[in-house]
Design a protein around this motif. Structure first.
Motif, PDB file in Angstrom:
ATOM      1  N   SER A 253       0.833  -1.217   0.000  1.00 48.56           N
ATOM      2  CA  SER A 253       0.000   0.000   0.000  1.00 48.56           C
ATOM      3  C   SER A 253       0.858   1.253   0.000  1.00 48.56           C
ATOM      4  CB  SER A 253      -0.928  -0.004   1.225  1.00 48.56           C
ATOM      5  OG  SER A 253      -1.787  -1.124   1.213  1.00 48.56           O
ATOM      6  N   VAL A 254       1.915   1.252   0.803  1.00 48.56           N
ATOM      7  CA  VAL A 254       2.812   2.405   0.875  1.00 48.56           C
ATOM      8  C   VAL A 254       3.503   2.632  -0.467  1.00 48.56           C
ATOM      9  CG1 VAL A 254       4.956   3.267   1.902  1.00 48.56           C
ATOM     10  CG2 VAL A 254       3.173   2.294   3.366  1.00 48.56           C
ATOM     11  N   VAL A 255       3.974   1.563  -1.088  1.00 50.53           N
ATOM     12  CA  VAL A 255       4.643   1.687  -2.384  1.00 50.53           C
ATOM     13  C   VAL A 255       3.679   2.214  -3.445  1.00 50.53           C
ATOM     14  CG1 VAL A 255       5.704   0.384  -4.264  1.00 50.53           C
ATOM     15  CG2 VAL A 255       6.390  -0.061  -1.907  1.00 50.53           C
ATOM     16  N   LEU A 256       2.458   1.687  -3.459  1.00 48.36           N
ATOM     17  CA  LEU A 256       1.477   2.123  -4.461  1.00 48.36           C
ATOM     18  C   LEU A 256       1.125   3.591  -4.280  1.00 48.36           C
ATOM     19  CD1 LEU A 256      -0.951  -0.942  -4.530  1.00 48.36           C
ATOM     20  CD2 LEU A 256       0.742  -0.311  -6.261  1.00 48.36           C
ATOM     21  N   ALA A 257       0.825   3.987  -3.035  1.00 51.65           N
ATOM     22  CA  ALA A 257       0.415   5.365  -2.777  1.00 51.65           C
ATOM     23  C   ALA A 257       1.583   6.339  -2.822  1.00 51.65           C
ATOM     24  CB  ALA A 257      -0.277   5.454  -1.419  1.00 51.65           C
ATOM     25  N   GLY A 258       2.745   5.884  -2.361  1.00 52.59           N
ATOM     26  CA  GLY A 258       3.873   6.793  -2.246  1.00 52.59           C
ATOM     27  C   GLY A 258       4.722   6.924  -3.491  1.00 52.59           C
ATOM     28  N   PHE A 259       4.693   5.920  -4.368  1.00 52.30           N
ATOM     29  CA  PHE A 259       5.579   5.926  -5.536  1.00 52.30           C
ATOM     30  C   PHE A 259       4.829   5.700  -6.849  1.00 52.30           C
ATOM     31  CE2 PHE A 259       8.043   4.637  -1.834  1.00 52.30           C
ATOM     32  CZ  PHE A 259       9.108   5.533  -1.886  1.00 52.30           C
ATOM     33  N   VAL A 260       4.073   4.625  -6.927  1.00 57.02           N
ATOM     34  CA  VAL A 260       3.409   4.286  -8.195  1.00 57.02           C
ATOM     35  C   VAL A 260       2.352   5.331  -8.555  1.00 57.02           C
ATOM     36  CG1 VAL A 260       2.083   2.516  -9.408  1.00 57.02           C
ATOM     37  CG2 VAL A 260       3.817   1.842  -7.742  1.00 57.02           C
ATOM     38  N   SER A 261       1.718   5.960  -7.560  1.00 57.68           N
ATOM     39  CA  SER A 261       0.658   6.926  -7.832  1.00 57.68           C
ATOM     40  C   SER A 261       1.131   8.110  -8.674  1.00 57.68           C
ATOM     41  CB  SER A 261       0.067   7.439  -6.510  1.00 57.68           C
ATOM     42  OG  SER A 261       1.056   8.121  -5.746  1.00 57.68           O
ATOM     43  N   PHE A 262       2.427   8.386  -8.646  1.00 61.05           N
ATOM     44  CA  PHE A 262       2.954   9.499  -9.436  1.00 61.05           C
ATOM     45  C   PHE A 262       2.731   9.273 -10.931  1.00 61.05           C
ATOM     46  CE2 PHE A 262       6.395  11.641 -11.779  1.00 61.05           C
ATOM     47  CZ  PHE A 262       6.203  12.957 -11.353  1.00 61.05           C
ATOM     48  N   TYR A 263       2.643   8.019 -11.326  1.00 59.99           N
ATOM     49  CA  TYR A 263       2.506   7.681 -12.743  1.00 59.99           C
ATOM     50  C   TYR A 263       1.045   7.419 -13.134  1.00 59.99           C
ATOM     51  CZ  TYR A 263       7.500   7.080 -12.126  1.00 59.99           C
ATOM     52  OH  TYR A 263       8.816   7.291 -11.827  1.00 59.99           O
ATOM     53  N   ALA A 264       0.109   7.689 -12.220  1.00 57.54           N
ATOM     54  CA  ALA A 264      -1.307   7.473 -12.515  1.00 57.54           C
ATOM     55  C   ALA A 264      -1.787   8.480 -13.555  1.00 57.54           C
ATOM     56  CB  ALA A 264      -2.135   7.608 -11.244  1.00 57.54           C
ATOM     57  N   ARG A 306       6.532  15.171  -7.282  1.00 57.68           N
ATOM     58  CA  ARG A 306       6.686  13.753  -6.990  1.00 57.68           C
ATOM     59  C   ARG A 306       6.763  13.517  -5.478  1.00 57.68           C
ATOM     60  NH1 ARG A 306       9.174   9.425 -10.080  1.00 57.68           N
ATOM     61  NH2 ARG A 306       9.677  10.990 -11.648  1.00 57.68           N
ATOM     62  N   LEU A 307       7.570  14.343  -4.787  1.00 60.55           N
ATOM     63  CA  LEU A 307       7.715  14.204  -3.341  1.00 60.55           C
ATOM     64  C   LEU A 307       6.430  14.575  -2.620  1.00 60.55           C
ATOM     65  CD1 LEU A 307       9.497  13.655  -0.882  1.00 60.55           C
ATOM     66  CD2 LEU A 307      10.273  16.044  -0.996  1.00 60.55           C
ATOM     67  N   SER A 308       5.777  15.640  -3.075  1.00 62.06           N
ATOM     68  CA  SER A 308       4.540  16.101  -2.436  1.00 62.06           C
ATOM     69  C   SER A 308       3.443  15.047  -2.521  1.00 62.06           C
ATOM     70  CB  SER A 308       4.067  17.393  -3.104  1.00 62.06           C
ATOM     71  OG  SER A 308       2.853  17.835  -2.551  1.00 62.06           O
ATOM     72  N   GLY A 309       3.240  14.504  -3.715  1.00 63.61           N
ATOM     73  CA  GLY A 309       2.217  13.475  -3.881  1.00 63.61           C
ATOM     74  C   GLY A 309       2.554  12.195  -3.149  1.00 63.61           C
ATOM     75  N   GLY A 310       3.827  11.818  -3.174  1.00 62.27           N
ATOM     76  CA  GLY A 310       4.241  10.604  -2.478  1.00 62.27           C
ATOM     77  C   GLY A 310       4.044  10.706  -0.978  1.00 62.27           C
ATOM     78  N   LEU A 311       4.435  11.854  -0.396  1.00 58.36           N
ATOM     79  CA  LEU A 311       4.250  12.048   1.045  1.00 58.36           C
ATOM     80  C   LEU A 311       2.770  12.031   1.409  1.00 58.36           C
ATOM     81  CD1 LEU A 311       6.880  14.834   1.839  1.00 58.36           C
ATOM     82  CD2 LEU A 311       6.927  12.447   2.602  1.00 58.36           C
ATOM     83  N   ALA A 312       1.944  12.681   0.586  1.00 61.26           N
ATOM     84  CA  ALA A 312       0.505  12.687   0.847  1.00 61.26           C
ATOM     85  C   ALA A 312      -0.064  11.271   0.805  1.00 61.26           C
ATOM     86  CB  ALA A 312      -0.210  13.572  -0.171  1.00 61.26           C
ATOM     87  N   GLY A 313       0.394  10.483  -0.157  1.00 58.26           N
ATOM     88  CA  GLY A 313      -0.086   9.106  -0.249  1.00 58.26           C
ATOM     89  C   GLY A 313       0.295   8.278   0.953  1.00 58.26           C
ATOM     90  N   VAL A 314       1.545   8.409   1.392  1.00 61.01           N
ATOM     91  CA  VAL A 314       2.001   7.648   2.559  1.00 61.01           C
ATOM     92  C   VAL A 314       1.244   8.087   3.814  1.00 61.01           C
ATOM     93  CG1 VAL A 314       3.967   7.198   4.073  1.00 61.01           C
ATOM     94  CG2 VAL A 314       4.278   7.192   1.586  1.00 61.01           C
TER      95      VAL A 314
END
Length: 346
Positions: A253-264, A306-314
């Protein structure tokens, strides 16, 4: 399919709020029966996973994207009552922290995305499981079909709600055609995600999948002319432990929200696209938490996208797993109290 403030008028928003509150109350009571030693530790994780995957918008047509609703996935993994609560927790976190889905429309969103999808999906799933061969592949196949149908069902539900409470004068026939058409496509994506997830868990720990319980027929022995069940052997410690599954699920979940979501996909989702094309968003209101530090799934004052969205997801995954686990821990405690020797048994 997060409905913003202003799409639905106040009376119907209030009415759906009552429906949503009643559904959550019924689900809290029903979840007491579902949240046993296998389901309870995973329910909060399922909510967090749904939150994470909902950040992964996938393209479905020119200029349109879709994302997981999660009702089918939650119902099959942890049970229909608990599933309603899982999706409701996700919607609450999204509305309060991320300004996604209106607060006055929270009743609409819970009714549509949590209740309708879960009820439709689980009814279809149970019906298919009864007629399909009793094997693991049947669980995956039934999950796929249930998820496919749950999404256009939610689109129909929204159209009906809009027909009686919409704030703009738009042809309901055109809205229905557009909503159902695009959400059939989104339903295919929902089905793929649901089937892959359920199939993966069933492959390694079928005992943890609520919808797969009773999959294997019990062995029987003939004793004194009668067939009796063979006593079940105690499950090994590795099978009883949820730690590995929980850690793997949370890390995913952390990987998907914090990293993969950037490419959505950045395209508007099905409801946003239909609303813009048909003009049903003319009276959309500013979200009550639009100034939240996490609004629009980004961390305020963090300029790197990328960092902003990743932090928000985590942060979202963490907040959802904590909120969900707290709710389910309380419900589990009530189950224990109700079934204890000193409980009322009511």
């Amino acid at each position: 399919m997060h409905v913003p403030d202003g799409f639905i008028d106040a009376p119907i928003s209030a009415a759906t709020g009552v429906v949503a509150a009643a559904s959550v109350a019924v689900s809290l009571r029903g979840a007491r029966r579902e949240l046993d030693e296998r389901t309870a530790p995973l329910a909060g994780l399922v909510a967090a996973f749904i939150f994470a995957v909902q950040m992964l918008n996938f393209p479905v047509a020119a200029g349109t994207s879709g994302h997981l609703l999660g009702g089918a996935l939650a119902a099959i993994l942890v049970g229909p009552y608990t599933g309603v609560l899982c999706v409701s927790v996700v919607l609450l976190m999204q509305g309060i922290l991320f300004a996604d889905g209106g607060l006055t429309a929270l009743g609409v969103n819970i009714t549509d995305m949590a209740v309708v999808t879960t009820v439709v999906a689980y009814a279809v799933f149970r019906g298919l499981v009864k007629v399909l061969p009793r094997k693991r592949g049947s669980i995956t196949a039934a999950s796929f079909v249930a998820a496919v149908l749950s999404v256009p069902a939610a689109a129909v539900a929204f159209t009906l709600i809009y027909a009686v409470g919409g704030t703009t004068d738009v042809s309901i026939g055109k809205v229905a055609t557009a909503m159902i058409g695009v959400h059939v496509l989104i339903g295919i994506g929902e089905a793929v995600i649901t089937a892959l997830t359920v199939g993966a868990v069933v492959a390694v720990r079928p005992d943890l999948v609520y919808g797969a319980r009773g999959l294997q027929q019990k062995l029987k022995l003939r004793v004194g002319g009668r067939l009796v069940d063979v006593p079940a052997e105690p499950a090994p410690a590795a099978a009883r432990s949820h730690r590995k599954v929980w850690i793997t699920g949370l890390a995913t979940s952390v990987v998907l929200a914090g990293f993969v979501s950037f490419y959505a996909s950045a395209d508007p989702d099905g409801l946003e696209k239909v609303a813009a094309d048909k003009g049903i968003d003319a009276r959309t209101e500013k979200h009550a938490t639009a100034d939240s530090p996490l609004a629009d799934y980004g961390v305020k004052d963090v300029e790197d996208a990328r960092l902003s969205g990743g932090l928000a997801g985590v942060i979202g995954v963490g907040a959802t797993v904590v909120a969900g686990s707290t709710v389910f821990w309380v419900v589990r405690r009530r189950r224990t109290a109700d079934t204890s020797p000193v409980g009322t048994g009511v």
